[in-house]
Design an enzyme around this catalytic site. Structure first.
Site, PDB file in Angstrom:
ATOM      1  N   SER A   1       0.814  -1.205   0.000  1.00  0.00           N
ATOM      2  CA  SER A   1       0.000   0.000   0.000  1.00  0.00           C
ATOM      3  C   SER A   1       0.856   1.267   0.000  1.00  0.00           C
ATOM      4  CB  SER A   1      -0.947  -0.043   1.198  1.00  0.00           C
ATOM      5  OG  SER A   1      -1.896   0.983   1.158  1.00  0.00           O
TER       6      SER A   1
ATOM      7  N   ASP B   1      -2.400   6.177  -3.559  1.00  0.00           N
ATOM      8  CA  ASP B   1      -1.293   5.518  -2.870  1.00  0.00           C
ATOM      9  C   ASP B   1      -0.758   4.397  -3.758  1.00  0.00           C
ATOM     10  OD1 ASP B   1      -3.375   3.720  -2.583  1.00  0.00           O
ATOM     11  OD2 ASP B   1      -2.815   3.108  -0.565  1.00  0.00           O
TER      12      ASP B   1
ATOM     13  N   ASP C   1      -1.050   1.206  -4.099  1.00  0.00           N
ATOM     14  CA  ASP C   1      -1.931   0.224  -4.740  1.00  0.00           C
ATOM     15  C   ASP C   1      -3.269   0.834  -5.146  1.00  0.00           C
ATOM     16  OD1 ASP C   1      -2.903   0.471  -2.145  1.00  0.00           O
ATOM     17  OD2 ASP C   1      -3.498  -1.627  -2.001  1.00  0.00           O
TER      18      ASP C   1
ATOM     19  N   ASP D   1      -5.850   2.060  -3.707  1.00  0.00           N
ATOM     20  CA  ASP D   1      -7.140   1.796  -3.072  1.00  0.00           C
ATOM     21  C   ASP D   1      -7.565   2.943  -2.164  1.00  0.00           C
ATOM     22  OD1 ASP D   1      -5.366   1.414  -0.977  1.00  0.00           O
ATOM     23  OD2 ASP D   1      -6.245  -0.481  -0.302  1.00  0.00           O
TER      24      ASP D   1
END
Length: 483
Positions: A107, A248, A250, A252
């Site tokens: 992340s 960010d 990833d 999400d």
């Protein structure tokens, strides 16, 4: 051994996370995880399938083949999709009727870290019980449950995976509308959305300025993305953009930046979407789900709109679980996870952005007017690092006494929240109230007490160990503004 009694060692609030090529984020653990998760989700007589995606970290090249080998050894076919956002993996898991989805990402963490997130066949993050079940299998003898030579799985690549996700994201934007006339700066954090996010915005008609879109394996989240939006704010003003978007690693979660360069966090984004959906009759149950970290200002704003804020513990999967329990279609976290179950099963920074852009287009107003829905109460957060080997100091009697005293000082006009991070060796100390000076004093006092107890505990643990100084500690706290 009963699964319910197993203490989860590997899984935190968002999958497994750690330093790359160190236990538990090494190839051996990834291989065993693939074997165990493959066995756990191999139910029924059909051909079993797992979708594996990743972000742009160098260590993804190590973990991806290790996981692939584990799943193939468990008899599962593996579909590799390469670098894609976490929500894309959740989407593809469902649309491909896979038994399991895997995202390799840490992340917002730096490139040195990596992580593994698992999704069930419904595209939802695994429950605590499911994660405990997988850990139980990893701790057991796996050799008897693996596939024979004739029943091994196969691996293949899905070349049109990015296109499938991009079309799904565009479908969340109001039909017949476009972003024509809007200039948008998007910071992709040199992460998983480096291609798909700018492309979707451009295909919807925007003039796109893209940064953080040149990953090299080492620069993910480095001075960019949702955890470092300062450069985005400057660029928005410099290019006279209508909106800035910071994802960010990833993708999400997100933070936004209005045309004046002011940062817009997840709480404000939730307020924007909740108000818009309420006016359109789309907000189910007149309820928004958020975590204990969300600002009291958001809760009061929603009450003024006749809406209710339902709080959960920290972690977007707990938000998603509560949304399903109460029949709600909007939830999220102050950090920028936005879960909109009409469109996705997990946090999706790109779809969250498109919902805010839809409001800008429909109402023909500036981002600074739309995205400042309420005045946040002063809120401060300090992270206190817990030394290696030391127990959490939260339960210490001196810390508990300090918490009780702090809550009495704030009274009903504020609150204190102390919690251990689920992804890092940190104690998070947060307070908010109408009196900013009191908030700062409260947080600094609690952090100092926790830091002292952590250092004392570290001294007790390391006393007598050769080569280490008694009482040595790297416990530090950094004061940040969360409002």
């Amino acid at each position: 051994m009963s699964i319910a009694k197993i203490e989860r060692r590997l899984f935190g609030t968002d999958g497994i996370r750690g330093i790359a090529n160190r236990d538990p984020m090494d190839a051996a653990t990834a291989l065993r995880l693939g074997q165990a998760a493959g066995r756990y989700f191999s139910r029924g007589e059909h051909r079993h399938r797992v979708v594996i995606g990743k972000d742009t970290r160098l260590s993804g090249y190590m973990l991806e083949p290790a996981l692939t080998a584990g799943f193939i050894g468990a008899g599962m076919d593996v579909v590799l999709v390469g670098p894609l956002p976490t929500p894309a993996i959740a989407l593809l898991t469902r649309s491909l009727r896979a038994d399991l989805g895997v995202m390799i990402s840490a992340s917002h963490n730096p490139f040195e870290d990596n992580g593994i997130k698992l999704f069930g066949p419904d595209g939802l993050k695994l429950s605590d019980a499911q994660e405990a079940g997988i850990e139980a299998l990893m701790a057991a003898d796996l050799s008897q449950g693996l596939a024979g030579p004739a029943t091994l799985g196969r691996a293949s690549r899905l070349k049109d995976a990015p296109g499938r996700y991009m079309e799904a994201a565009k479908a969340s934007f109001p039909k017949g509308r476009s972003l024509e006339g809007l200039r948008i700066v998007v910071d992709c954090a040199n992460g998983a959305a480096y291609h798909v996010a700018p492309t979707v915005l451009w295909e919807l008609g925007a003039d796109v300025v893209s940064v953080g879109d040149a990953p090299d394996g080492f620069n993910i989240n480095k001075e960019c993305g949702s955890t470092a939006p300062a450069r985005l704010a400057e660029l928005v003003k410099e290019r006279r953009a209508d909106l800035g978007i910071a994802l960010d690693g990833d993708a999400d979660r997100l933070v936004l930046c209005d045309e004046q360069g002011r940062i817009v966090d997840g709480d404000q984004i939730l307020a924007v979407v909740a108000g818009s959906w309420k006016r359109q009759g789309r907000l189910q149950g007149d309820t928004v789900v958020a975590t204990v970290m969300s600002n009291l200002g958001l809760e009061r704003h929603l009450q003024d709109l006749g809406l209710r804020l339902e709080r959960t513990k920290v972690g977007d999967r707990y938000v998603a679980e509560r949304m399903r329990e109460i029949g709600c279609n909007l939830g999220g976290e102050q950090s920028g996870h936005l879960i909109m179950s009409d469109f996705a099963t997990t946090g999706d920074g790109l779809i969250g952005t498109l919902q805010v852009l839809a409001v800008l287009v429909e109402e023909k107003r500036l981002a600074s007017e739309v995205c400042r829905c309420f005045q946040p109460l002063p809120q401060r957060l300090v992270n206190v690092r817990v030394p290696d080997g030391a127990a959490s100091p939260i339960a210490h009697v001196q810390v508990q006494e300090a918490i009780v005293a702090a809550e009495a000082r704030l009274g009903r006009s504020g609150r204190v929240l102390i919690r251990a991070s689920g992804t890092e060796p940190l104690i998070r100390v947060m307070a908010e109230a109408e009196d900013e000076a009191l908030v700062v004093e409260t947080v600094e006092g609690l952090a100092a007490r926790i830091r002292a107890c952590a250092a004392a505990e570290a001294g007790a643990v390391t006393d007598g160990k050769k080569g280490r100084q008694k009482g040595a500690s790297d416990a530090t706290g950094q004061l940040v503004t969360a409002a």
